[in-house]
Design an enzyme around this catalytic site. Sequence first.
Site, PDB file in Angstrom:
ATOM      1  N   ASN A  47       0.210   4.614  -0.161  1.00 25.00           N
ATOM      2  CA  ASN A  47      -0.127   5.679   0.791  1.00 25.00           C
ATOM      3  C   ASN A  47       0.078   5.174   2.209  1.00 25.00           C
ATOM      4  O   ASN A  47       0.570   5.898   3.072  1.00 25.00           O
ATOM      5  CB  ASN A  47      -1.585   6.124   0.605  1.00 25.00           C
ATOM      6  CG  ASN A  47      -1.780   6.884  -0.696  1.00 25.00           C
ATOM      7  OD1 ASN A  47      -0.914   7.656  -1.122  1.00 25.00           O
ATOM      8  ND2 ASN A  47      -2.912   6.654  -1.352  1.00 25.00           N
ATOM      9  N   CYS A  55      -4.819   6.143  -4.224  1.00 30.91           N
ATOM     10  CA  CYS A  55      -4.141   4.851  -4.120  1.00 30.91           C
ATOM     11  C   CYS A  55      -2.701   5.056  -4.585  1.00 30.91           C
ATOM     12  O   CYS A  55      -2.463   5.324  -5.761  1.00 30.91           O
ATOM     13  CB  CYS A  55      -4.856   3.813  -4.993  1.00 30.91           C
ATOM     14  SG  CYS A  55      -4.019   2.227  -5.040  1.00 30.91           S
ATOM     15  N   CYS A  86       0.865  -1.184   0.000  1.00 29.41           N
ATOM     16  CA  CYS A  86       0.000   0.000   0.000  1.00 29.41           C
ATOM     17  C   CYS A  86       0.903   1.236   0.000  1.00 29.41           C
ATOM     18  O   CYS A  86       1.644   1.475   0.966  1.00 29.41           O
ATOM     19  CB  CYS A  86      -0.887  -0.016   1.245  1.00 29.41           C
ATOM     20  SG  CYS A  86      -1.944   1.435   1.348  1.00 29.41           S
TER      21      CYS A  86
END
Length: 282
Positions: free
Chosen positions: A82, A220, A80
Site C-alpha cells: 500500500n 496490507c 510495503c
Amino acid sequence: MVSFAKGHGTKNDFVLLVDPDDELLLTDAAVRFLCDRRGGIGGDGVLRAVRARHVPEWSGDPDLWFMDYRNADGSIAEMCGNGVRVFARHLVAEGLVPAGTTTVGIGTRAGLREAEVLPDGRIRVAMGRPRLAAAEVEVSLAAGVPEQRWRARAVDVGNPHAVVWLEGDDLDGLDLTRPPVWTPREAFPDGVNIEFVAPVGDHHVRMRVFERGVGETASCGTGTVAVAAALADRGENQSESTWRVDVPGGSVEVTLRDGDAWLTGPAEIVARGDVAWPQEEA
Ligand SMILES: N[C@@H](CCC[C@H](N)C(=O)O)C(=O)O
C-alpha cells in the site's frame, strides 16, 4: 519544522517525508513520534523519499527515488504494497517526477518496483514474484486454546507473511488486539505479518491482518499478494488469475501471471503540513 504529507491506501496510513539528500535523522524514536496518533501525526508507518544514491544497500539506478519504509514501532521493513502506491501518488502530486509521468520506478529494500497510474486513478504496482515455502507453520491467537490454532502458509513478498485460511471460523470475531504466535519460531526469525482469510466468492476473499511492527491494520498490500499467491497455489495450475481481496479499509485487486504479481488499488494524499522534529533524548 519539517514538511510532511499524510496519505493512505485502503486506510493503511503513512506519514510521508521528502529527503532527497538524506539529511533527516530518521531515528526509531522519530518514527514512533510521527506515527503516534495522539502525540504526533499518526500512521501505520513512515515513507521517506530519498534519492537511491544515498542508500548503501541499493545497487541499481542511483537517480531513482528510494522508498525508505519504517513500521510504526520504528522497525525497518523490506517492502510495503500500500505504501508504494501512496509513495508513487506523492511523487507525481509533488512534481518529484517529470510532468506527465504515468509509470514510476521506485527503489525498495525488496528491489525495483514499477508503479503505474491507471486512467481510473488507481495505481498498479509490479510486485515481483511471491515465493511460497513448502513447509507449513502453525499460528495461534491464544496460547492453549485448541480451536484458535491454524496451519498457515509462509509466503515471501520481499517481506515475510503467513497466510491462514479460515474454513468455518468467523473472521470478524477474531481478537487481533494481541500478536498472534507462530511455531516453529525459527520459521520467521525476523517476525512475520499474519493474514487471516475467509471466502466470499469466486476469486474473491476477505482478509484481516496483524502486521509486524504495527499491530492490526486496515489493510496490507503485500499481505493481499501473499494471500492471492497462497490461494492460487491451492487451486488448479493456472498461469493467470485475478483476485479481489476485501480488507477492513477497502478493496484491492491482485493479478498473478506466470508467477509474477501485480497489485492494483487506491492511493490518496489527505493532508500536508509542517511538524516539529522530535529532539533526541540525551
Ligand atoms: N502495510 C504494508 C506492509 C508494511 C511492512 C510490514 N509491516 C512488515 O514489517 O513487513 C503493505 O501494505 O504491504
